[in-house]
Motif scaffolding. Structure first.
Motif, PDB file in Angstrom:
ATOM      1  N   UNK A  47       0.845  -1.210   0.000  1.00 65.21           N
ATOM      2  CA  UNK A  47       0.000   0.000   0.000  1.00 65.21           C
ATOM      3  C   UNK A  47       0.880   1.259   0.000  1.00 65.21           C
ATOM      4  N   UNK A  48       0.371   2.326  -0.624  1.00 65.17           N
ATOM      5  CA  UNK A  48       1.145   3.578  -0.775  1.00 65.17           C
ATOM      6  C   UNK A  48       1.499   4.211   0.572  1.00 65.17           C
ATOM      7  N   UNK A  49       0.533   4.216   1.463  1.00 66.45           N
ATOM      8  CA  UNK A  49       0.778   4.814   2.775  1.00 66.45           C
ATOM      9  C   UNK A  49       1.827   4.027   3.539  1.00 66.45           C
ATOM     10  N   UNK A  50       1.808   2.730   3.356  1.00 63.14           N
ATOM     11  CA  UNK A  50       2.803   1.889   4.038  1.00 63.14           C
ATOM     12  C   UNK A  50       4.175   2.149   3.479  1.00 63.14           C
ATOM     13  N   UNK A  51       4.244   2.438   2.190  1.00 62.54           N
ATOM     14  CA  UNK A  51       5.541   2.705   1.585  1.00 62.54           C
ATOM     15  C   UNK A  51       6.181   3.995   2.135  1.00 62.54           C
ATOM     16  N   UNK A  52       5.317   4.926   2.440  1.00 64.18           N
ATOM     17  CA  UNK A  52       5.847   6.189   2.957  1.00 64.18           C
ATOM     18  C   UNK A  52       6.436   6.027   4.345  1.00 64.18           C
ATOM     19  N   UNK A  53       5.892   5.071   5.080  1.00 53.96           N
ATOM     20  CA  UNK A  53       6.306   4.968   6.475  1.00 53.96           C
ATOM     21  C   UNK A  53       7.212   3.775   6.749  1.00 53.96           C
ATOM     22  N   UNK A  54       7.461   2.940   5.686  1.00 52.08           N
ATOM     23  CA  UNK A  54       8.171   1.693   5.968  1.00 52.08           C
ATOM     24  C   UNK A  54       9.614   1.920   6.401  1.00 52.08           C
ATOM     25  N   UNK A  55      10.246   3.006   5.982  1.00 51.54           N
ATOM     26  CA  UNK A  55      11.628   3.232   6.361  1.00 51.54           C
ATOM     27  C   UNK A  55      11.766   3.958   7.693  1.00 51.54           C
ATOM     28  N   UNK A  56      10.730   4.469   8.201  1.00 55.32           N
ATOM     29  CA  UNK A  56      10.804   5.271   9.426  1.00 55.32           C
ATOM     30  C   UNK A  56      10.167   4.597  10.616  1.00 55.32           C
ATOM     31  N   UNK A  57       9.350   3.527  10.323  1.00 50.65           N
ATOM     32  CA  UNK A  57       8.645   2.890  11.431  1.00 50.65           C
ATOM     33  C   UNK A  57       9.097   1.430  11.564  1.00 50.65           C
ATOM     34  N   UNK A  58       9.055   0.886  12.780  1.00 52.64           N
ATOM     35  CA  UNK A  58       9.437  -0.517  12.989  1.00 52.64           C
ATOM     36  C   UNK A  58       8.602  -1.494  12.174  1.00 52.64           C
ATOM     37  N   UNK A  59       7.390  -1.090  11.941  1.00 56.02           N
ATOM     38  CA  UNK A  59       6.514  -1.983  11.146  1.00 56.02           C
ATOM     39  C   UNK A  59       7.071  -2.180   9.758  1.00 56.02           C
ATOM     40  N   UNK A  60       7.730  -1.151   9.243  1.00 52.23           N
ATOM     41  CA  UNK A  60       8.287  -1.278   7.893  1.00 52.23           C
ATOM     42  C   UNK A  60       9.393  -2.318   7.874  1.00 52.23           C
ATOM     43  N   UNK A  61      10.225  -2.321   8.893  1.00 51.03           N
ATOM     44  CA  UNK A  61      11.308  -3.304   8.962  1.00 51.03           C
ATOM     45  C   UNK A  61      10.746  -4.724   9.006  1.00 51.03           C
ATOM     46  N   UNK A  62       9.743  -4.867   9.823  1.00 48.03           N
ATOM     47  CA  UNK A  62       9.121  -6.202   9.954  1.00 48.03           C
ATOM     48  C   UNK A  62       8.464  -6.642   8.651  1.00 48.03           C
ATOM     49  N   UNK A  63       7.881  -5.658   7.957  1.00 46.05           N
ATOM     50  CA  UNK A  63       7.233  -5.978   6.689  1.00 46.05           C
ATOM     51  C   UNK A  63       8.235  -6.472   5.662  1.00 46.05           C
ATOM     52  N   UNK A  64       9.396  -5.799   5.545  1.00 51.21           N
ATOM     53  CA  UNK A  64      10.427  -6.237   4.612  1.00 51.21           C
ATOM     54  C   UNK A  64      10.969  -7.618   4.996  1.00 51.21           C
ATOM     55  N   UNK A  65      11.153  -7.814   6.307  1.00 54.14           N
ATOM     56  CA  UNK A  65      11.656  -9.113   6.771  1.00 54.14           C
ATOM     57  C   UNK A  65      10.703 -10.234   6.378  1.00 54.14           C
ATOM     58  N   UNK A  66       9.423 -10.006   6.640  1.00 54.39           N
ATOM     59  CA  UNK A  66       8.436 -11.054   6.309  1.00 54.39           C
ATOM     60  C   UNK A  66       8.400 -11.315   4.817  1.00 54.39           C
ATOM     61  N   UNK A  67       8.487 -10.253   4.038  1.00 54.83           N
ATOM     62  CA  UNK A  67       8.465 -10.446   2.584  1.00 54.83           C
ATOM     63  C   UNK A  67       9.702 -11.231   2.125  1.00 54.83           C
ATOM     64  N   UNK A  68      10.857 -10.954   2.718  1.00 56.63           N
ATOM     65  CA  UNK A  68      12.089 -11.640   2.354  1.00 56.63           C
ATOM     66  C   UNK A  68      11.952 -13.152   2.569  1.00 56.63           C
ATOM     67  N   UNK A  69      11.526 -13.505   3.756  1.00 53.41           N
ATOM     68  CA  UNK A  69      11.429 -14.949   4.057  1.00 53.41           C
ATOM     69  C   UNK A  69      10.231 -15.609   3.355  1.00 53.41           C
ATOM     70  N   UNK A  70       9.209 -14.791   3.067  1.00 52.45           N
ATOM     71  CA  UNK A  70       8.059 -15.342   2.337  1.00 52.45           C
ATOM     72  C   UNK A  70       8.444 -15.713   0.909  1.00 52.45           C
ATOM     73  N   UNK A  71       9.277 -14.838   0.331  1.00 52.61           N
ATOM     74  CA  UNK A  71       9.739 -15.150  -1.020  1.00 52.61           C
ATOM     75  C   UNK A  71      10.577 -16.422  -1.018  1.00 52.61           C
ATOM     76  N   UNK A  72      11.426 -16.587  -0.018  1.00 53.52           N
ATOM     77  CA  UNK A  72      12.279 -17.780   0.080  1.00 53.52           C
ATOM     78  C   UNK A  72      11.539 -19.001   0.603  1.00 53.52           C
ATOM     79  N   UNK A  73      10.328 -18.805   1.144  1.00 54.90           N
ATOM     80  CA  UNK A  73       9.487 -19.889   1.661  1.00 54.90           C
ATOM     81  C   UNK A  73      10.195 -20.664   2.775  1.00 54.90           C
TER      82      UNK A  73
END
Length: 826
Positions: free
Chosen positions: A147-173
């Motif tokens: 989501x666009x709003x999430x993109x704006x805040x992903x680098x500044x909020x802890x939730x953004x870090x967690x989101x990238x982490x989950x996506x990383x491991x989700x891609x690798x399964x």
């Protein structure tokens, strides 16, 4: 003879009275009774019946239900295979199918990229570098729909870090690992680590990783089918050691730790690569149970059942034995045939074929005997003979098979040559002629051939033997003819038997000698059977063979001796008629012997009232002078009925009885008919109303050449006694006049005599009668003294006798000439 339709109708009206159920002579229509129960209908019933009987005999199990046995039952009797059939070997079939199933290799689905794992690694690292660099997406990575709003805040909020982490491991399964993610983040998700991980897992994935290698190794004997899920290509692999299990794959990855440390320059990154690779590695070789089972089923179905052959006549089970599984299997297979639709259809099918064969020969006239009018009795005799020979062949075939079973030196074929098939054709030839015998030979040979396996060489063997036998007895007038014919059949059979053995390749074996003996014995057996059954057939069907006719022709027969004593004039008349017809019969292609014997017996009915017939009135007293014409007519016509009864009582045979019944036909007793008319006219003075039918014989008219010939000879001989001077010219005129009279009265309409035959009959009668009434020379007598005293003046002693002779002849000329009064009294 060519008669007009009007003449035939007139003859029918003069014949027997019309009976219910007979055909209407004017309309030609038949009643229902005549249609379904008439002579022609009976013939078709016989043809259909014999076809059905023979068809059922060919398949005797059709009418019986076979006993059903179970495992362990005791056989009540010996059971043999009724035909050749195949039995499925279920044990062998099951074993072969099981072997086929076992030979099918297991199918393993192979994914060499493990769900495109190298690409997913690159995408995941790209996503990590995006996180580190703060970029939206690294080029070439897929859109994760953040989501666009999430993109704006992903680098500044802890939730953004967690989101990238989950996506990383989700891609690798794989399961999320914060320490790993943070360590990679600190290093900026380096490309070197990305490539190192790919290099670690790619060769392992290409070889294959299986989850359960123990189960895989069970297939080491036959290998496996490696199914590439991307290319759909299948490869059979027998070296199963090449595949890794999960632990083996992980150990292989860990074995690269030192080289990684040297390549990456950091032990920490090397361990990270090892850890990430071991997490990513998963089995890419999986057992496809559904495809394997389907492949096994196809292999099982591809194995066709195995059969073993059971020969016809093979012993399936003996009496008293317990039924085993193998025997039960054979019995079950035979019972399927015996009570199945196949058997149900064979009997009607065979009946139709046999019916067409017999009916075709009947319709074209090949089953017609010496007379063109073949009766139901003749067809019945043919049918009974055919069935009897068929049963004889069945019994002979059974004996041949059983006898050959006990001797290993020859087969049943060698004994088949002894079958007396020709005896039937010999009997048919004796009673109905060689033409019918030839047709019978064809039918019986076809049916006999079916019983012995349908081999065409045996058809030829039976057919030729039957024809030779029928030809040998075509003129049978003594019982020795049967033996001579049997010897001929035996010799021909031996030649054909040797030929058949040569065809079968047994010419120089013991079987050939046995075949020779069997063939000759079969020929002799035909003569013995025919000789023994001949009297039985004569009694059963009322036939009269030439042998019996010769016995009846003996003038010392009791009936003829009694005729000579009771009615000597009739006996003399009958002998003369017999001589006349015997001399004539051959010229018109009739049976001379039958005609002669029938002539001897045609007037035996006169023995009951001999003095009422002029040839027996020795005292010159005519018994008819005191009787009314109608009574005289009744007495005269009764001799036909009395003769038929005597003939039946003495079992003279149907042919002779028919001729006795037909020898006057429906002819008119003209003398008493005219006398009755004169009496009526004298009493009433009016035109007489006397029924002509009351003065006619009851008939029927002659039906055969022999009957017509006896009728003509009877009338001509009787009329010849009225001639005053039986010269050749007078005899010829009298014969022609009598034959014309009989012909014009329609008495010959129903027999087979032609105009040419009548000419030959007249010619022969003239010759015979002229020889009987020839003149003899006058023998000289001694001259008496009285004759000398009457010597004429000129001394010529011959003059007186000449004048006396002339005087006597002139007186004779005054006598009534050529009176045919005797015709009504014969």
């Amino acid at each position: 003879m060519g008669k007009s339709g009007k003449g035939k109708i007139k003859s029918a009206r003069k014949g027997r009275p019309h009976k219910k159920g007979d055909a209407d002579p004017l309309s030609g229509r038949k009643s229902v009774k005549s249609k379904w129960f008439g002579e022609e209908a009976k013939k078709w019933y016989i043809l259909v019946g014999v076809s059905l009987i023979i068809s059922i005999l060919l398949f005797p199990k059709f009418l019986t239900r076979p006993k059903v046995y179970r495992m362990g039952d005791v056989a009540e009797r010996d059971i043999k295979a009724s035909r050749e059939f195949l039995v499925e070997n279920r044990d062998l079939t099951a074993r072969k199918r099981q072997e086929a199933v076992k030979s099918v290799p297991a199918i393993y689905d192979f994914d060499p990229t493990l769900g495109d794992l190298p690409r997913r690694i690159r995408n995941a690292f790209a996503k990590g570098r995006e996180y580190v660099a703060g970029a939206h997406l690294i080029p070439g990575t897929p859109d994760l729909d953040i989501p666009a709003k999430a993109e704006e805040e992903m680098n500044t909020q802890p939730a953004a870090i967690e989101l990238y982490r989950d996506q990383f491991f989700e891609i690798l399964e794989i399961a999320p690992d914060d320490e790993m993610f943070n360590l990679l983040g600190e290093e900026g998700f380096p490309v070197s680590v990305e490539e190192a991980v790919i290099e670690l897992i790619s060769p392992i994935l290409e070889k294959g990783v299986v989850g359960n290698k123990l189960m895989l190794m069970k297939q080491s004997g036959k290998g496996i089918i490696l199914h590439n899920i991307h290319t759909e290509r299948e490869v059979k692999v027998t070296n199963l050691d090449r595949f890794y299990d999960l632990k083996g794959a992980q150990s292989s990855i860990k074995g690269h730790a030192r080289s990684l440390k040297k390549g990456l320059g950091s032990k920490k990154m090397a361990n990270l690569c090892i850890t990430l690779a071991t997490e990513l590695i998963k089995p890419n070789l999986t057992f496809n149970q559904r495809a394997t089972e389907l492949r096994k089923e196809l292999a099982k179905q591809s194995v066709k059942p195995f059969y073993f052959k059971v020969k016809k006549g093979e012993m399936l089970v003996r009496e008293g034995e317990r039924i085993t599984s193998e025997q039960l299997l054979k019995l079950s297979e035979q019972n399927k045939f015996l009570k199945g639709n196949e058997m149900l259809g064979r009997v009607p099918g065979m009946a139709v074929l046999i019916g067409f064969l017999i009916s075709s020969l009947y319709l074209v006239g090949l089953l017609s005997g010496r007379s063109a009018k073949t009766g139901a009795k003749d067809l019945l005799f043919n049918a009974v003979t055919l069935v009897a020979i068929f049963l004889l062949v069945m019994a002979s075939n059974f004996i041949c098979e059983e006898t050959a079973r006990g001797f290993p030196y020859f087969t049943s074929r060698a004994l088949v040559f002894a079958m007396p098939v020709a005896s039937g054709a010999m009997l048919i030839s004796v009673f109905q002629g060689i033409g019918v015998a030839a047709s019978f030979s064809l039918i019986v040979s076809v049916l006999s051939c079916l019983l012995v396996g349908g081999h065409v060489e045996f058809f030829i063997y039976f057919f030729i033997g039957s024809l030779v036998g029928a030809h040998g007895v075509r003129d049978c007038r003594e019982r020795g003819v049967f033996i001579r014919a049997a010897l001929k059949v035996g010799m021909v059979n031996m030649i054909m038997a040797l030929s058949i053995e040569a065809i079968c390749g047994s010419f120089y074996t013991l079987e050939a000698l046995i075949s020779l003996a069997s063939a000759f014995a079969g020929g002799i057996l035909t003569g013995v059977i025919a000789t023994g059954t001949l009297p039985l057939i004569e009694m059963s069907f009322g036939y009269t063979s030439d042998i019996k006719l010769l016995e009846l022709a003996n003038l010392d027969q009791p009936l003829l001796r009694e005729l000579m004593v009771q009615a000597p004039g009739t006996h003399h008349h009958s002998v003369i008629v017999g001589n006349m017809v015997e001399a004539t019969a051959k010229a018109i292609h009739a049976n001379p012997l039958l005609a002669k014997v029938a002539a001897y017996y045609h007037d035996i009915g006169k023995m009951s009232k001999p003095l009422y017939f002029i040839e027996n009135q020795m005292d010159g007293v005519n018994r008819h002078e005191k009787l009314a014409p109608s009574m005289s007519s009744l007495i005269l016509t009764s001799h036909v009925k009395d003769g038929v009864e005597l003939a039946r009582e003495h079992k003279l045979g149907k042919e002779i009885i028919d001729i006795i019944e037909q020898h006057h036909g429906t002819s008119l007793i003209s003398y008493f008919y005219e006398k009755a008319r004169d009496n009526v006219e004298k009493k009433s003075g009016k035109r007489p109303q006397v029924k002509e039918e009351d003065f006619r014989y009851p008939g029927p008219k002659p039906q055969t050449k022999e009957a017509g010939l006896v009728m003509l000879a009877d009338v001509v001989e009787a009329a010849s006694k009225t001639l005053v001077e039986p010269t050749a010219a007078r005899i010829q005129g009298m014969v022609q006049k009598i034959i014309n009279k009989v012909f014009s009265d329609g008495q010959l309409d129903e027999c087979e005599l032609t105009l040419k035959d009548l000419h030959e009959i007249a010619k022969s009668f003239n010759k015979t009668l002229s020889a009987m009434y020839h003149h003899r020379i006058d023998y000289p007598e001694p001259v008496s003294t009285n004759a000398q005293s009457r010597k004429p003046e000129n001394g010529d002693t011959d003059q007186l006798s000449t004048s006396d002779s002339r005087s006597k002849r002139s007186q004779d000329k005054k006598e009534p000439g050529e009176s045919l009064k005797r015709l009504g009294l014969s």
